[in-house]
Design an enzyme around this catalytic site. Structure first.
Site, PDB file in Angstrom:
ATOM      1  N   ALA A   1       0.926  -0.785   0.421  1.00 38.49           N
ATOM      2  CA  ALA A   1       0.731  -0.145   0.541  1.00 38.49           C
ATOM      3  C   ALA A   1       0.776   0.784  -0.067  1.00 38.49           C
ATOM      4  O   ALA A   1       2.056   1.164   0.262  1.00 38.49           O
ATOM      5  CB  ALA A   1      -0.898   0.110   1.049  1.00 38.49           C
ATOM      6  N   ASP A   2       0.585   2.358  -0.701  1.00 39.71           N
ATOM      7  CA  ASP A   2       1.192   3.589  -0.251  1.00 39.71           C
ATOM      8  C   ASP A   2       0.017   4.772  -0.921  1.00 39.71           C
ATOM      9  O   ASP A   2      -0.807   4.468  -0.992  1.00 39.71           O
ATOM     10  CB  ASP A   2       1.812   3.759  -1.248  1.00 39.71           C
ATOM     11  CG  ASP A   2       3.745   4.971  -1.547  1.00 39.71           C
ATOM     12  OD1 ASP A   2       3.470   5.807  -0.956  1.00 39.71           O
ATOM     13  OD2 ASP A   2       4.426   3.993  -0.945  1.00 39.71           O
ATOM     14  N   GLN A   3       0.627   6.139  -0.562  1.00 38.09           N
ATOM     15  CA  GLN A   3      -0.230   6.935  -0.569  1.00 38.09           C
ATOM     16  C   GLN A   3       0.426   8.370  -1.045  1.00 38.09           C
ATOM     17  O   GLN A   3       2.017   8.320  -0.630  1.00 38.09           O
ATOM     18  CB  GLN A   3      -0.751   7.481   1.239  1.00 38.09           C
ATOM     19  CG  GLN A   3      -2.013   9.022   0.790  1.00 38.09           C
ATOM     20  CD  GLN A   3      -2.559   8.967   2.575  1.00 38.09           C
ATOM     21  OE1 GLN A   3      -1.591   9.242   3.030  1.00 38.09           O
ATOM     22  NE2 GLN A   3      -3.460   8.259   2.808  1.00 38.09           N
TER      23      GLN A   3
END
Length: 205
Positions: free
Chosen positions: A81-83
């Site tokens: 996951a990343d943002q």
């Protein structure tokens, strides 16, 4: 005892993020964590050559994290996951120090910005599911004194997130409006993730 997770091995989160781990645990998922050790800046530089937009960049980073750990553990279900924070076309990164955190808040003050959160699920060294969601936040106009007070109240946690704020804590004082799912703001959209896991047969519910 009823069982939600259908695999013998726990979900493997390709991150040591305490926030993402807490979100998964709160949803009743059995989780282990492992750092992906990818060079995020190198991935971003490669993505810049491809002219990826911020949502696509978040997806690329999530996929690279999932793949890195999946290659080490091909038998496991791996979640990356990343943002990415975008404000008026500019992409922000985690601040390196308190001065950088102050500059971030000054740049976001009085403006609306987007948090693009993405996830990827990999098995056997291949990404088999992708998902994403975005949230939009409008920060109050902040004075220099207000920024300094916030940094003092929040302490070293300001260096943990790209936006310099923890919305679940003192960061809530910085905003006029928040549009979007809470888990998306925290960096892991739970509803799209759970839908992906159901498609894979990983959840009994």
């Amino acid at each position: 005892m009823p069982v939600l997770w259908t695999h013998a091995e726990k979900l493997l989160l390709a991150s040591t993020s305490a926030t993402r781990l807490a979100l998964l645990v709160s949803a009743g998922l059995p989780v282990e964590t492992q750092n992906s050790d990818i060079d995020e800046r190198a991935v971003e530089e490669a993505a810049a050559h491809e002219a990826l937009d911020p949502p696509a960049l978040a997806g690329r980073l999530a996929a690279e994290k999932a793949l890195a750990v999946s290659r080490r553990h091909p038998e496991r279900v791996v979640l990356g996951a990343d943002q990415v924070l975008e404000c008026e076309g500019a992409v922000f990164h985690k601040p390196a120090d308190r001065d950088a955190a102050r500059a971030h808040l000054a740049a976001l003050s009085g403006r609306r910005h987007a948090l693009h959160s993405a996830g990827a699920i990999a098995v056997g060294g291949q990404v088999i599911e992708r998902f994403a969601a975005s949230a939009h936040l409008t920060m109050r106009p902040l004075t220099e004194q207000g920024i300094d007070l916030y940094l003092a109240l929040a302490g070293p946690d300001v260096l943990r997130s790209v936006g310099v704020y923890q919305l679940e804590g003192f960061g809530i004082h910085l905003f006029e409006t928040v549009e979007g799912d809470h888990s998306t703001i925290l960096g892991l959209p739970l509803l799209p993730l759970l839908a992906s896991l159901r498609r894979l047969g990983s959840l009994a519910l």
